[in-house]
Design a protein around this motif. Sequence first.
Motif, mmCIF file in Angstrom:
data_model
loop_
_atom_site.group_PDB
_atom_site.id
_atom_site.type_symbol
_atom_site.label_atom_id
_atom_site.label_comp_id
_atom_site.label_asym_id
_atom_site.label_seq_id
_atom_site.Cartn_x
_atom_site.Cartn_y
_atom_site.Cartn_z
ATOM 1 N N PRO A 169 0.806 -1.225 0.000
ATOM 2 C CA PRO A 169 0.000 0.000 0.000
ATOM 3 C C PRO A 169 0.837 1.273 0.000
ATOM 4 C CG PRO A 169 -0.962 -1.606 1.486
ATOM 5 C CD PRO A 169 0.344 -2.190 1.028
ATOM 6 N N ILE A 170 1.907 1.291 0.785
ATOM 7 C CA ILE A 170 2.714 2.509 0.860
ATOM 8 C C ILE A 170 3.427 2.793 -0.456
ATOM 9 C CG2 ILE A 170 4.802 1.373 1.766
ATOM 10 C CD1 ILE A 170 5.138 3.907 3.536
ATOM 11 N N ILE A 171 3.838 1.740 -1.161
ATOM 12 C CA ILE A 171 4.483 1.912 -2.467
ATOM 13 C C ILE A 171 3.465 2.405 -3.485
ATOM 14 C CG2 ILE A 171 5.687 0.771 -4.368
ATOM 15 C CD1 ILE A 171 7.415 1.063 -1.902
ATOM 16 N N CYS A 172 2.298 1.791 -3.492
ATOM 17 C CA CYS A 172 1.233 2.190 -4.416
ATOM 18 C C CYS A 172 0.881 3.659 -4.229
ATOM 19 C CB CYS A 172 0.011 1.308 -4.180
ATOM 20 S SG CYS A 172 -1.339 1.570 -5.346
ATOM 21 N N SER A 173 0.777 4.095 -2.979
ATOM 22 C CA SER A 173 0.435 5.484 -2.683
ATOM 23 C C SER A 173 1.529 6.441 -3.146
ATOM 24 C CB SER A 173 0.207 5.643 -1.179
ATOM 25 O OG SER A 173 -0.016 6.994 -0.840
ATOM 26 N N LYS A 174 2.784 6.086 -2.857
ATOM 27 C CA LYS A 174 3.911 6.958 -3.233
ATOM 28 C C LYS A 174 4.091 7.011 -4.755
ATOM 29 C CE LYS A 174 5.780 7.831 0.966
ATOM 30 N NZ LYS A 174 6.207 9.132 1.509
ATOM 31 N N LEU A 175 3.840 5.903 -5.423
ATOM 32 C CA LEU A 175 3.916 5.905 -6.887
ATOM 33 C C LEU A 175 2.853 6.830 -7.471
ATOM 34 C CD1 LEU A 175 4.451 2.116 -7.694
ATOM 35 C CD2 LEU A 175 6.081 3.959 -8.141
ATOM 36 N N HIS A 176 1.659 6.765 -6.911
ATOM 37 C CA HIS A 176 0.542 7.576 -7.411
ATOM 38 C C HIS A 176 0.850 9.071 -7.306
ATOM 39 C CE1 HIS A 176 -3.655 8.433 -8.421
ATOM 40 N NE2 HIS A 176 -3.600 9.381 -7.490
ATOM 41 N N SER A 177 1.513 9.457 -6.227
ATOM 42 C CA SER A 177 1.811 10.871 -6.000
ATOM 43 C C SER A 177 3.163 11.290 -6.580
ATOM 44 C CB SER A 177 1.781 11.184 -4.496
ATOM 45 O OG SER A 177 2.729 10.382 -3.802
ATOM 46 N N GLY A 178 3.868 10.345 -7.215
ATOM 47 C CA GLY A 178 5.148 10.674 -7.836
ATOM 48 C C GLY A 178 6.279 10.881 -6.853
ATOM 49 N N GLN A 179 6.136 10.341 -5.641
ATOM 50 C CA GLN A 179 7.158 10.538 -4.618
ATOM 51 C C GLN A 179 8.226 9.448 -4.616
ATOM 52 O OE1 GLN A 179 5.609 11.896 -0.650
ATOM 53 N NE2 GLN A 179 3.623 11.478 -1.605
ATOM 54 N N ILE A 180 8.037 8.426 -5.437
ATOM 55 C CA ILE A 180 8.998 7.327 -5.442
ATOM 56 C C ILE A 180 9.091 6.744 -6.854
ATOM 57 C CG2 ILE A 180 7.450 5.356 -4.956
ATOM 58 C CD1 ILE A 180 9.522 4.552 -2.785
ATOM 59 N N THR A 181 10.240 6.201 -7.172
ATOM 60 C CA THR A 181 10.463 5.599 -8.477
ATOM 61 C C THR A 181 11.111 4.234 -8.294
ATOM 62 O OG1 THR A 181 10.808 7.786 -9.448
ATOM 63 C CG2 THR A 181 11.555 5.910 -10.730
ATOM 64 N N LEU A 182 10.714 3.280 -9.106
ATOM 65 C CA LEU A 182 11.254 1.929 -9.059
ATOM 66 C C LEU A 182 12.180 1.685 -10.246
ATOM 67 C CD1 LEU A 182 7.961 0.004 -8.170
ATOM 68 C CD2 LEU A 182 9.530 1.210 -6.627
ATOM 69 N N HIS A 183 13.267 0.988 -9.998
ATOM 70 C CA HIS A 183 14.252 0.705 -11.038
ATOM 71 C C HIS A 183 14.598 -0.785 -11.027
ATOM 72 C CE1 HIS A 183 15.300 5.107 -11.054
ATOM 73 N NE2 HIS A 183 14.977 4.973 -9.784
ATOM 74 N N ALA A 184 14.769 -1.358 -12.197
ATOM 75 C CA ALA A 184 15.158 -2.766 -12.334
ATOM 76 C C ALA A 184 16.549 -2.835 -12.957
ATOM 77 C CB ALA A 184 14.144 -3.514 -13.205
ATOM 78 N N TRP A 185 17.503 -3.423 -12.240
ATOM 79 C CA TRP A 185 18.884 -3.510 -12.702
ATOM 80 C C TRP A 185 19.353 -4.968 -12.738
ATOM 81 C CZ3 TRP A 185 22.316 0.567 -9.692
ATOM 82 C CH2 TRP A 185 21.884 1.868 -10.022
ATOM 83 N N ILE A 186 20.302 -5.221 -13.620
ATOM 84 C CA ILE A 186 21.029 -6.492 -13.648
ATOM 85 C C ILE A 186 22.521 -6.171 -13.636
ATOM 86 C CG2 ILE A 186 21.514 -8.636 -14.882
ATOM 87 C CD1 ILE A 186 18.637 -8.527 -14.028
ATOM 88 N N TYR A 187 23.236 -6.701 -12.654
ATOM 89 C CA TYR A 187 24.693 -6.521 -12.571
ATOM 90 C C TYR A 187 25.363 -7.733 -13.198
ATOM 91 C CZ TYR A 187 29.341 -6.665 -10.385
ATOM 92 O OH TYR A 187 30.696 -6.762 -10.159
ATOM 93 N N GLU A 188 26.245 -7.470 -14.165
ATOM 94 C CA GLU A 188 26.968 -8.542 -14.857
ATOM 95 C C GLU A 188 28.347 -8.691 -14.219
ATOM 96 O OE1 GLU A 188 26.458 -9.420 -19.302
ATOM 97 O OE2 GLU A 188 28.445 -8.473 -19.192
ATOM 98 N N ILE A 189 28.532 -9.775 -13.506
ATOM 99 C CA ILE A 189 29.750 -9.979 -12.723
ATOM 100 C C ILE A 189 30.997 -9.953 -13.599
ATOM 101 C CG2 ILE A 189 31.008 -11.647 -11.283
ATOM 102 C CD1 ILE A 189 28.248 -12.585 -10.256
ATOM 103 N N GLU A 190 30.953 -10.627 -14.734
ATOM 104 C CA GLU A 190 32.148 -10.806 -15.554
ATOM 105 C C GLU A 190 32.597 -9.538 -16.276
ATOM 106 O OE1 GLU A 190 28.680 -12.731 -17.881
ATOM 107 O OE2 GLU A 190 29.217 -12.185 -15.814
ATOM 108 N N SER A 191 31.715 -8.573 -16.444
ATOM 109 C CA SER A 191 32.075 -7.333 -17.145
ATOM 110 C C SER A 191 32.077 -6.110 -16.235
ATOM 111 C CB SER A 191 31.101 -7.074 -18.308
ATOM 112 O OG SER A 191 29.813 -6.724 -17.812
ATOM 113 N N GLY A 192 31.454 -6.222 -15.062
ATOM 114 C CA GLY A 192 31.333 -5.084 -14.165
ATOM 115 C C GLY A 192 30.288 -4.082 -14.615
ATOM 116 N N GLU A 193 29.502 -4.452 -15.638
ATOM 117 C CA GLU A 193 28.500 -3.535 -16.178
ATOM 118 C C GLU A 193 27.129 -3.786 -15.553
ATOM 119 O OE1 GLU A 193 30.301 -2.731 -20.641
ATOM 120 O OE2 GLU A 193 29.024 -4.482 -20.328
ATOM 121 N N VAL A 194 26.318 -2.731 -15.553
ATOM 122 C CA VAL A 194 24.955 -2.820 -15.038
ATOM 123 C C VAL A 194 23.983 -2.482 -16.163
ATOM 124 C CG1 VAL A 194 23.274 -1.833 -13.435
ATOM 125 C CG2 VAL A 194 25.619 -2.286 -12.666
ATOM 126 N N PHE A 195 22.930 -3.272 -16.259
ATOM 127 C CA PHE A 195 21.902 -3.067 -17.272
ATOM 128 C C PHE A 195 20.601 -2.688 -16.569
ATOM 129 C CE2 PHE A 195 25.144 -5.726 -18.983
ATOM 130 C CZ PHE A 195 25.255 -5.379 -20.325
#
Length: 223
Positions: A169-195
């Motif tokens: 509920p708290i995430i849903c509320s904060k998303l609705h009001s634009g107070q929080i942002t979600l990010h999806a990352w993948i860290y590649e161990i062998e290259s040190g890069e993040v996607f």
Amino acid sequence: MSIKHLISGLNEFHDNYFVSHRDLFQQLSHGQTPEVLLITCSDSRIDPNLITQTQPGDLFVIRNIGNIIPPYGSLNNAEGAGVEYAVQALNIKDIIICGHSHCGAMKGLLQIGNLAQQMPLVYDWLKHYAEPTRRLVLDNYKHCPSDKLLKIAIEQNVLIQIDNLKTYPIICSKLHSGQITLHAWIYEIESGEVFAYDVSKKQFELLNRSFAVPNSLIGVHSE
């Protein structure tokens, strides 16, 4: 690495790093003000502060096997309590779920029957909270070779955990009001890069200096 090595490291930290950053730790003794919650795997090959080059106090971190966030209402949900505290008490502005290449949890998930006898608690954890990932991958991508299947599982698992976050509920509320942002990352161990997941392209893109951060934002509430 032995316990003696760790103790030696503790002494080196205190005598060198701590001394040269004494003002920072004095400030941290009065409270924490991180703006980012980073949820990642327990895997020893991942060091959140190292790969983001951040200082103590910059990140609020939740770690477990498979960087999983159980849906809201799940029993004994320590992860949910951590999310709630980060958002409500610390006023976190960004939440990152960061998976990684060669994830043992996702390897186990794709062959979950083998875990039941050897690691029953790991089996229960993955069966209860990562079954949507397993079902999605095996139902839609079972024709793929094993290495590709694992990569897909890692990516889809991160996106499913983002969806789980939205059940709070708290995430849903904060998303609705634009107070929080979600990010999806993948860290590649062998290259040190993040996607990072780019919503406009519906795929993970290399997160570098030219990455258009607004395009990576996900979880914007829609009516």
